[in-house]
Design a protein around this motif. Structure first.
Motif, mmCIF file in Angstrom:
data_model
loop_
_atom_site.group_PDB
_atom_site.id
_atom_site.type_symbol
_atom_site.label_atom_id
_atom_site.label_comp_id
_atom_site.label_asym_id
_atom_site.label_seq_id
_atom_site.Cartn_x
_atom_site.Cartn_y
_atom_site.Cartn_z
ATOM 1 N N ARG A 6 -13.337 -4.793 0.259
ATOM 2 C CA ARG A 6 -12.247 -4.059 1.402
ATOM 3 C C ARG A 6 -10.751 -4.034 0.776
ATOM 4 N NH1 ARG A 6 -13.821 -4.789 6.914
ATOM 5 N NH2 ARG A 6 -16.137 -4.970 6.829
ATOM 6 N N ARG A 7 -10.197 -3.028 1.221
ATOM 7 C CA ARG A 7 -8.909 -2.988 0.523
ATOM 8 C C ARG A 7 -8.180 -2.866 1.841
ATOM 9 N NH1 ARG A 7 -9.959 2.387 -3.469
ATOM 10 N NH2 ARG A 7 -11.620 1.161 -4.633
ATOM 11 N N MET A 8 -6.978 -3.838 1.743
ATOM 12 C CA MET A 8 -6.270 -4.186 3.089
ATOM 13 C C MET A 8 -4.712 -3.902 2.660
ATOM 14 S SD MET A 8 -8.337 -7.665 4.308
ATOM 15 C CE MET A 8 -7.409 -7.153 5.956
ATOM 16 N N VAL A 9 -4.220 -3.170 3.781
ATOM 17 C CA VAL A 9 -2.519 -3.293 3.738
ATOM 18 C C VAL A 9 -2.196 -4.156 4.680
ATOM 19 C CG1 VAL A 9 -0.635 -1.930 4.211
ATOM 20 C CG2 VAL A 9 -2.453 -1.036 2.773
ATOM 21 N N ILE A 10 -1.007 -5.041 4.343
ATOM 22 C CA ILE A 10 -0.563 -6.142 5.390
ATOM 23 C C ILE A 10 1.016 -5.720 5.277
ATOM 24 C CG2 ILE A 10 -0.446 -8.559 5.854
ATOM 25 C CD1 ILE A 10 -2.715 -8.820 4.290
ATOM 26 N N THR A 11 1.769 -5.584 6.454
ATOM 27 C CA THR A 11 3.112 -5.482 6.410
ATOM 28 C C THR A 11 3.552 -6.839 7.020
ATOM 29 O OG1 THR A 11 3.299 -4.859 8.609
ATOM 30 C CG2 THR A 11 2.733 -3.080 7.219
ATOM 31 N N GLY A 12 4.889 -6.853 6.685
ATOM 32 C CA GLY A 12 5.619 -8.274 6.840
ATOM 33 C C GLY A 12 4.776 -9.329 6.135
ATOM 34 N N ALA A 13 4.265 -9.245 4.706
ATOM 35 C CA ALA A 13 3.588 -10.156 4.162
ATOM 36 C C ALA A 13 4.555 -11.218 3.304
ATOM 37 C CB ALA A 13 2.676 -9.731 3.098
ATOM 38 N N GLY A 14 5.878 -10.873 3.558
ATOM 39 C CA GLY A 14 6.788 -11.748 2.427
ATOM 40 C C GLY A 14 6.801 -13.310 3.104
ATOM 41 N N ARG A 15 6.579 -13.301 4.516
ATOM 42 C CA ARG A 15 6.769 -14.856 5.010
ATOM 43 C C ARG A 15 5.931 -14.912 6.161
ATOM 44 N NH1 ARG A 15 10.425 -14.483 9.124
ATOM 45 N NH2 ARG A 15 11.286 -12.621 9.590
ATOM 46 N N ASP A 16 5.939 -16.278 6.433
ATOM 47 C CA ASP A 16 5.503 -16.803 7.771
ATOM 48 C C ASP A 16 3.974 -16.403 8.098
ATOM 49 O OD1 ASP A 16 7.711 -18.144 8.106
ATOM 50 O OD2 ASP A 16 8.579 -16.420 9.322
ATOM 51 N N PHE A 17 3.547 -15.590 9.177
ATOM 52 C CA PHE A 17 2.361 -15.434 9.479
ATOM 53 C C PHE A 17 1.695 -14.119 8.310
ATOM 54 C CE2 PHE A 17 -0.934 -13.005 12.218
ATOM 55 C CZ PHE A 17 -1.808 -14.061 12.299
ATOM 56 N N GLY A 18 2.612 -13.166 8.192
ATOM 57 C CA GLY A 18 2.121 -12.207 7.274
ATOM 58 C C GLY A 18 1.914 -12.815 5.700
ATOM 59 N N ARG A 19 2.615 -13.794 5.408
ATOM 60 C CA ARG A 19 2.037 -14.480 4.155
ATOM 61 C C ARG A 19 0.901 -15.350 4.293
ATOM 62 N NH1 ARG A 19 3.550 -19.894 2.567
ATOM 63 N NH2 ARG A 19 3.403 -20.292 0.496
ATOM 64 N N ALA A 20 0.414 -15.793 5.436
ATOM 65 C CA ALA A 20 -0.601 -16.320 5.725
ATOM 66 C C ALA A 20 -1.880 -15.309 5.668
ATOM 67 C CB ALA A 20 -0.463 -17.358 7.057
ATOM 68 N N CYS A 80 -2.225 3.830 -6.106
ATOM 69 C CA CYS A 80 -2.999 2.928 -6.420
ATOM 70 C C CYS A 80 -4.309 2.772 -5.754
ATOM 71 C CB CYS A 80 -2.237 1.447 -6.076
ATOM 72 S SG CYS A 80 -0.630 1.308 -6.602
ATOM 73 N N THR A 81 -4.543 3.484 -4.558
ATOM 74 C CA THR A 81 -5.969 3.583 -4.179
ATOM 75 C C THR A 81 -6.305 4.806 -3.552
ATOM 76 O OG1 THR A 81 -7.429 2.376 -2.677
ATOM 77 C CG2 THR A 81 -5.165 2.565 -2.011
ATOM 78 N N ASP A 82 -7.456 5.198 -3.487
ATOM 79 C CA ASP A 82 -7.816 6.402 -2.667
ATOM 80 C C ASP A 82 -8.298 6.181 -1.155
ATOM 81 O OD1 ASP A 82 -10.208 5.124 -3.228
ATOM 82 O OD2 ASP A 82 -11.204 6.982 -4.003
ATOM 83 N N ARG A 83 -8.177 4.779 -0.745
ATOM 84 C CA ARG A 83 -8.548 4.613 0.492
ATOM 85 C C ARG A 83 -8.015 3.254 0.952
ATOM 86 N NH1 ARG A 83 -13.284 1.895 -1.718
ATOM 87 N NH2 ARG A 83 -13.456 0.001 -0.657
ATOM 88 N N VAL A 84 -7.603 3.139 2.211
ATOM 89 C CA VAL A 84 -7.446 1.860 2.910
ATOM 90 C C VAL A 84 -8.429 1.546 3.910
ATOM 91 C CG1 VAL A 84 -5.785 0.679 4.244
ATOM 92 C CG2 VAL A 84 -5.050 2.003 2.351
ATOM 93 N N ASP A 85 -9.000 0.417 3.913
ATOM 94 C CA ASP A 85 -10.093 -0.091 5.077
ATOM 95 C C ASP A 85 -9.380 -0.615 6.152
ATOM 96 O OD1 ASP A 85 -12.275 0.916 3.075
ATOM 97 O OD2 ASP A 85 -11.675 -0.972 1.950
#
Length: 254
Positions: A6-20, A80-85
């Protein structure tokens, strides 16, 4: 459970819940594309994941209040990628205040932009990559504040407005995209406990009994469950029962 393909994009990933979230899904083998308001914040999470031996991780800056920054972010991901799952939208700003006058005009605008406009534009600009996947999912961390009639003791009116915008958008998007095979999954949690570091021994020891506050791990488990279902299983929302008494919580969803 394995998400190795799987290829996953996660926003707000710098801290707290997004980092988790980033650590959890990277640990399951997913290739993760991490966005934060500053590149430095995203790079910190990326460095932690690399230190754990997972090499398929990328870091980007994405200010959800800035349409040009969102377009640049989506373009960089496409290089970087041709798709996001899976797209996980988690980065909307929290704003609290006892009344409407307690927040500045700038704070109100920033809250609405990050939660409302930002959610729409991130989804819009990454939609071509999602449509290139054979199992696309859009996961949005809304909040109990996006549920009609719900009440939060500390949330500012602008935060309610942003979360209702997210709910309206995801409901419309779900109907629009289902014929194209895209599942749109929204979560409406109350305040939940994300105080524990996902890299610490405390993380696995988090109390998760019937009388404990909702834990970040339980919210993550809901996301993991939904995206792992066969494509005929369309879970469009998770609603959580709020505790009737005030409990210590260090994060509000989204």
């Amino acid at each position: 459970m394995s998400l190795i393909d799987r290829r996953m994009v996660i926003t707000g990933a710098g801290r707290d819940f997004g980092r988790a979230l980033a650590h959890h899904f990277a640990g399951l083998g997913a290739e993760v594309f991490l966005a934060a308001r500053t590149l430095e914040a995203a790079e910190r999470t990326r460095a932690e994941i690399l230190d754990r031996g997972h090499e398929k991780v990328h870091a980007f800056a994405c200010d959800l209040t800035d349409p040009a920054a969102i377009r640049a972010f989506a373009k960089a991901v496409a290089q970087c990628t041709d798709r996001v799952d899976v797209l996980v939208i988690n980065g909307a700003r929290w704003l609290e205040g006892p009344d409407l006058l307690s927040a500045s005009d700038e704070d109100v605008a920033d809250t609405l932009a990050s939660g409302g406009t930002g959610t729409i534009l991130v989804t819009k600009n990454l939609l071509p990559l999602l449509l290139a996947s054979d199992r696309p999912d859009v996961v949005t961390m809304v909040s109990i504040c996006g549920v009609p009639g719900a009440h939060h003791p500390r949330a500012h009116e602008a935060y309610y407005a942003a979360k209702h915008a997210q709910r309206g958008f995801t409901e419309a998007l779900s109907h629009r995209l289902r014929p194209q095979g895209v599942r749109v999954i929204s979560l409406f949690p109350p305040d939940f406990d994300s105080s524990r570091d996902p890299l610490s021994t405390e993380w696995s020891a988090t109390p998760r009994g019937a009388h404990d506050p909702l834990a970040a791990q339980s919210v993550i488990d809901c996301i993991s469950f939904a995206i792992q279902q066969p494509r005929d299983c369309y879970i469009n929302a998770f609603h959580f029962e709020a505790m009737s008494t005030s409990a210590t919580a260090t994060s509000t969803s989204g």
